[in-house]
Design a protein around this motif. Sequence first.
Motif, PDB file in Angstrom:
ATOM      1  N   SER A  41       0.828  -1.206   0.000  1.00 50.19           N
ATOM      2  CA  SER A  41       0.000   0.000   0.000  1.00 50.19           C
ATOM      3  C   SER A  41       0.859   1.252   0.000  1.00 50.19           C
ATOM      4  CB  SER A  41      -0.927   0.007   1.216  1.00 50.19           C
ATOM      5  OG  SER A  41      -0.170   0.114   2.410  1.00 50.19           O
ATOM      6  N   GLY A  99      -2.753   4.595   1.784  1.00 47.39           N
ATOM      7  CA  GLY A  99      -3.509   3.396   2.144  1.00 47.39           C
ATOM      8  C   GLY A  99      -4.066   2.634   0.970  1.00 47.39           C
ATOM      9  N   ALA A 100      -3.970   3.198  -0.227  1.00 50.26           N
ATOM     10  CA  ALA A 100      -4.503   2.510  -1.411  1.00 50.26           C
ATOM     11  C   ALA A 100      -3.555   1.399  -1.851  1.00 50.26           C
ATOM     12  CB  ALA A 100      -4.699   3.505  -2.542  1.00 50.26           C
ATOM     13  N   ALA A 133      -8.014   4.466  -1.123  1.00 51.31           N
ATOM     14  CA  ALA A 133      -8.246   3.440  -0.112  1.00 51.31           C
ATOM     15  C   ALA A 133      -9.576   2.750  -0.388  1.00 51.31           C
ATOM     16  CB  ALA A 133      -8.247   4.067   1.275  1.00 51.31           C
TER      17      ALA A 133
END
Length: 390
Positions: A48, A94-95, A75
Amino acid sequence: MISVTDALGEVFALCAPIGTETVKLRHAAGRVLAVPATARRDQPPFASSAMDGYAVRDADAGQGAQFSVIGEAAAGHAFDGPIGKGQAVRIFTGAPVPADTDRVIIQEDVTRTGDTITQNVPSADSRNIRPLGGDFKSGDSVDAPHRLTAQDVTLLAAMNVAEVEVARKPTVALIATGDELVMPGETPNPSQIIASNSFGLAAMIEAAGGIARMLPIARDTESALRQSFELAQGADVIVTIGGASVGDHDIVGKVAADLGLARAFYKVAMRPGKPLMAGRLNDALMIGLPGNPVSSMITAQLFLIPALHALMGLPAAPVPRRKTTLLTDVSANGPREHYMRARLTDDGITPFERQDSSLMSILSTANALLVRAPDAPAAAHGETVEYIAL
């Protein structure tokens, strides 16, 4: 009399873990984890992005490099398409990092014009990507026994653990004894006092993870005390308060013995708190605390709370002692270990001048107990001494 150390050892010998139960994670904070809890997934579960920026192939990156932005990853929303040479995906913290990329250029390091970005600085050492399983991996565990903190609960939730096996909360039946006692809010006659010990002990027990059952005050008759012991059936621990000395009206020891108490000891070389008793009464640990409120609270701190920890499967250990600087002179001690109510500051510790064991206001003000060994010589200002935090 026996020493504090020997008495605590006898109490621990009477303790055995009382069993477990399964609770939802929402209710696990403060409970003692009885069985290790195992992660059910990796964290992160995919590579991530650690920053907001643009995902690119590292081989294409460098100062002055230009990329065509062909999509976006946020995300919870991955970009699944192929990424070729000179292409980039707008990505947020966070993706999931697209499969064909291995660097995230942070947004502050590029200039964007329409769908084209230009890298303005040399590539940094960090690629700004959190690797799959970089925090923990499936199969990693939180060890037991272990009292669960808020941080632990956060970790367990991330591990996809929905419920945990914890130690059952020990139930403690509190029996205050004495014709002189009335409950708070009642009107005492001229010879009576308010029953305060049970309330302080109940608060202490519940803070330690137990369940306190406050039974009706037992009057100074054998029949009344027997009835109280009957009401205490089913408790893991029975705590009597008062009535364990040797006076004509102190009948706890006799009645408990008639009911089958296997007494381990009676009287401990400490002050306050000499008239302390412990043993096994059928299926319950029994501890007889002194009736004096200060003595009761201090002996509970030293014996009852460590016993509750042991019953919940935590290591059998005394209350932690720490060291600090003595801020006043203290006279020589007598033959009993002395736990002096004291005020602890960043500079050190000062015992209160008045140490009478009836002074509850002093105990309420104290935040530490200065520990004086039996027959300890006088101690001077500046010496290093041991204390127990309250």
